[in-house]
Structure formats: C-alpha cells, structure tokens
Design a protein around this motif. Structure first.
Motif: not given
Length: 254
Positions: A101-106, A98-99
C-alpha cells in the motif's frame, strides 16, 4: 587598457607622447595574447546541459504543453512481489500488504506531482502567451500568488512544483521561474514587467552610438516617452543586473 577604448590608438599615442607605430605594435601584441592562459594547463569545466521537464509547442494557433517523456521516474510495482503476498503465511501477509500500500501511495503521489506541474505550466503559457510569441519585452507581471489562485492551490505548492524545473519552448529551454516577473505601473494604466523593461534597456543600449553612449538618465527619459516611468536609479539597478557597464565605460572611439 581602460583608456584605449575611449581614446583610440592615436589618442593614446598622443597621451603617452610615443610614436603611433610603437603604440600600434603594443596593441597588436596585447591582442595576440591568450586572456586565459590557465586553460592550457587545466581546460575549462565542461558545459552542463539542462534536460527539460515539460515541452511546449504551438499547434493550430494554440499553445500546448505536455510532460517530457523522461520527466517522471519509471517506477512500477513488480507483479511477482504482489503474487508472493498471496502465497505467504498470514503473519507475513499483513506486513507485506502494508508495504504494498505504501508503494501504491508513492506511485499515486508521483502521478499527482506530474499532474500539478502540467497544470501550472498550462496556466503559465496561457498567462504568458505574448512572452512565448514575442520574447522578453512581452512578459507581463505575474506572481506565484496569481497562479495559485487560478488553480486553487497553495502558493507554496506552486513554488515547489516549479522549483528547478525547465520547459522546452520554441524560444529555447527556460526555467519556469522565467515566466514570473514583478511589475511597474505604466502611464497607460497597465503594468510592465521588470524583465520587459530590462529587455527594452538592453535594446536601447545595443542601438546606441558607441561614441556617445546613453546615460542612465537618458535611458530613463526614453523609457518615459514609451510610457514606462522609471527613475534613473531604477535604470541603473536593471543595467547592473544585466552586467552592462555605465555609459562612461561604454565609450568606443575606434
């Protein structure tokens, strides 16, 4: 001091009923003084330098734009952390994925922000090619709404994209806000930007006779002959915005 530029040394000596030599000595003394004596104790603040976010140049007759090399933050996802997810237990893997994926979205968001900025700048240089080529007098009226409509974006998105952003051009490093200007209808049926009108006023004042400076009414008349119908009070507003004194304060005798 207020009367010296208008009356000159000789006129001031006559008004004060003092010998010309004494007035000349007094003026020479004034000119020898330091107008900013405090800088001897505490120097003025150091200059701050603007780092451009976009670079604009002309190539084969066309204006080009690209993000500056340092414009985007150098953020990457460490491969070692990605590999750790494969080695850890299932209980921790879900949280780490999940983290990740958050980094990839950033990263995707940062890339999209740069692409939006570049799209806006390319639209601006297309709309304001005359400004880049000839200067402020060729700046045409342009609003955020026009750029937003052309790019299919919301006006607030364009506003955020250009906020505190600068572009390096052959005319120097400029804030992107400088490419926008309100407009005034001209007698020829077109529009002239407020920035272009200010540039015309500045040029007229630079070329005026210092002994007989142009009044706001005279400046308005000269602009009208150029097809720019502006009122005297509008000329006064633009003049004050450029920190230019009124005509009676610009008189120079000597």
């Amino acid at each position: 001091l207020e009367r010296l530029p208008r009356s000159g040394v000789a006129g001031l000596a006559h008004e004060l009923k003092q010998p010309l030599a004494e007035v000349e000595t007094a003026v020479a003394l004034l000119r020898s003084l330091d107008p900013r004596p405090g800088t001897q104790i505490a120097p003025l603040a150091q200059d701050t330098y603007v780092v451009p976010d976009v670079v604009v140049w002309r190539q084969n007759g066309l204006w080009r734009a690209a993000l500056a090399a340092h414009a985007g933050p150098k953020v990457i996802i460490h491969r070692g952390y990605e590999q750790m997810i494969r080695r850890c237990g299932e209980a921790d893997a879900g949280y780490l994925r999940a983290q990740l994926q958050e980094a990839r979205w950033l990263l995707k968001g940062l890339q999209a922000r740069g692409e939006t900025l570049l799209r806006v700048v390319r639209s601006l240089i297309h709309q304001q090619a005359g400004f880049l080529e000839f200067g402020e007098q060729a700046l045409r009226p342009l609003t955020l709404r026009e750029i937003a409509a052309e790019l299919g974006l919301h006006e607030s998105t364009v506003s955020r994209a250009i906020a505190r952003k600068h572009v390096r051009t052959p005319r120097g490093t400029l804030p992107l806000r400088a490419f926008f200007a309100s407009g005034i209808d001209t007698e020829g049926g077109g529009e002239a930007s407020s920035t272009a009108i200010q540039a015309m006023i500045r040029r007229l004042i630079d070329d005026e006779n210092p002994r007989k400076p142009l009044s706001d009414a005279k400046l308005a008349d000269l602009l009208k002959t150029s097809g720019i119908p502006v009122a005297r009070r509008t000329v006064a507003k633009y003049r004050e915005a450029m920190n230019i004194s009124a005509s009676h304060e610009r008189v120079r005798i000597a």
